[in-house]
Design an enzyme around this catalytic site. Structure first.
Site, PDB file in Angstrom:
ATOM      1  CB  CYS A 298      -6.315  -0.017   5.018  1.00 11.74           C
ATOM      2  SG  CYS A 298      -4.693  -0.805   5.003  1.00 11.74           S
TER       3      CYS A 298
ATOM      4  CG  HIS B  34      -2.017  -0.974   1.197  1.00 12.04           C
ATOM      5  ND1 HIS B  34      -3.070  -0.954   2.073  1.00 12.04           N
ATOM      6  CD2 HIS B  34      -2.234  -2.013   0.346  1.00 12.04           C
ATOM      7  CE1 HIS B  34      -3.912  -1.944   1.769  1.00 12.04           C
ATOM      8  NE2 HIS B  34      -3.420  -2.601   0.738  1.00 12.04           N
TER       9      HIS B  34
ATOM     10  CB  CYS C 294      -1.689   1.869   6.062  1.00 13.06           C
ATOM     11  SG  CYS C 294      -1.371   1.046   4.483  1.00 13.06           S
TER      12      CYS C 294
ATOM     13  CD  GLU D  82      -1.818   4.563   3.141  1.00 16.10           C
ATOM     14  OE1 GLU D  82      -1.574   3.633   2.330  1.00 16.10           O
ATOM     15  OE2 GLU D  82      -2.962   5.014   3.317  1.00 16.10           O
TER      16      GLU D  82
HETATM   17 ZN   LIG Z   1      -3.280   0.328   3.591  1.00 16.40          ZN
END
Ligand SMILES: [Zn+2]
Length: 153
Positions: free
Chosen positions: A85, A55, A88, A57
């Protein structure tokens, strides 16, 4: 205020470029140090790297930590195109970032087909009742890694 807007605009531009140029998902993050210098950037590399943990991040944290040769980003701020999310969220805490500014919120992402609500819900369920059940398994050797760590540090 204006600086936050500028960093978020850069982050959104990276997210757009990730879709248009890389065939990636529409997410990006930037990490800025206390002096306002960008120390790390990340885009969602899940599809391009076949990595469900890539992801934006997490990628930005990896980039910043590698650039600064550290494992903690104390004092740094994350700007991210979308509300993080749960994975993260955890990575942000482990990296000790100071704060996070996000553009699209959780609800907007869900409306666009990127819904992580089920993970938040699952986290609050008893371990065995989760969609992916977790089972604590009592085994005699469970403390040895910690003992070795204590011995060697
Ligand atoms: Zn994430």
């Amino acid at each position: 205020m204006e600086k936050h807007q500028n960093y978020l605009k850069q982050t959104i531009a990276l997210a757009i470029a990730n879709v248009e140029k890389n065939g990636g998902e529409p997410f990006a993050s930037i990490i800025v140090d206390e002096n306002g210098i960008i120390v790390g950037t990340g885009k969602n590399d899940m599809l391009t790297k076949h990595d469900p943990t890539a992801h934006a991040e997490v990628q930005a944290i990896r980039d910043a930590c590698e650039n600064l040769e550290t494992t903690t980003l104390e004092g740094c701020t994350m700007y991210t195109s979308c509300e993080p999310c749960p994975m993260c969220f955890g990575a942000i805490y482990w990296s000790r970032l100071k704060k996070v500014y996000y553009a699209a919120d959780h609800a907007l992402a869900a409306a666009e087909g990127f819904d992580d609500t089920f993970i938040f819900h699952d986290m609050n369920k008893p371990h065995e009742q989760r969609n992916i059940p977790f089972y604590a398994f009592d085994i005699e050797e469970k403390n040895i890694p910690f003992e070795k760590w204590k011995e060697l540090t």
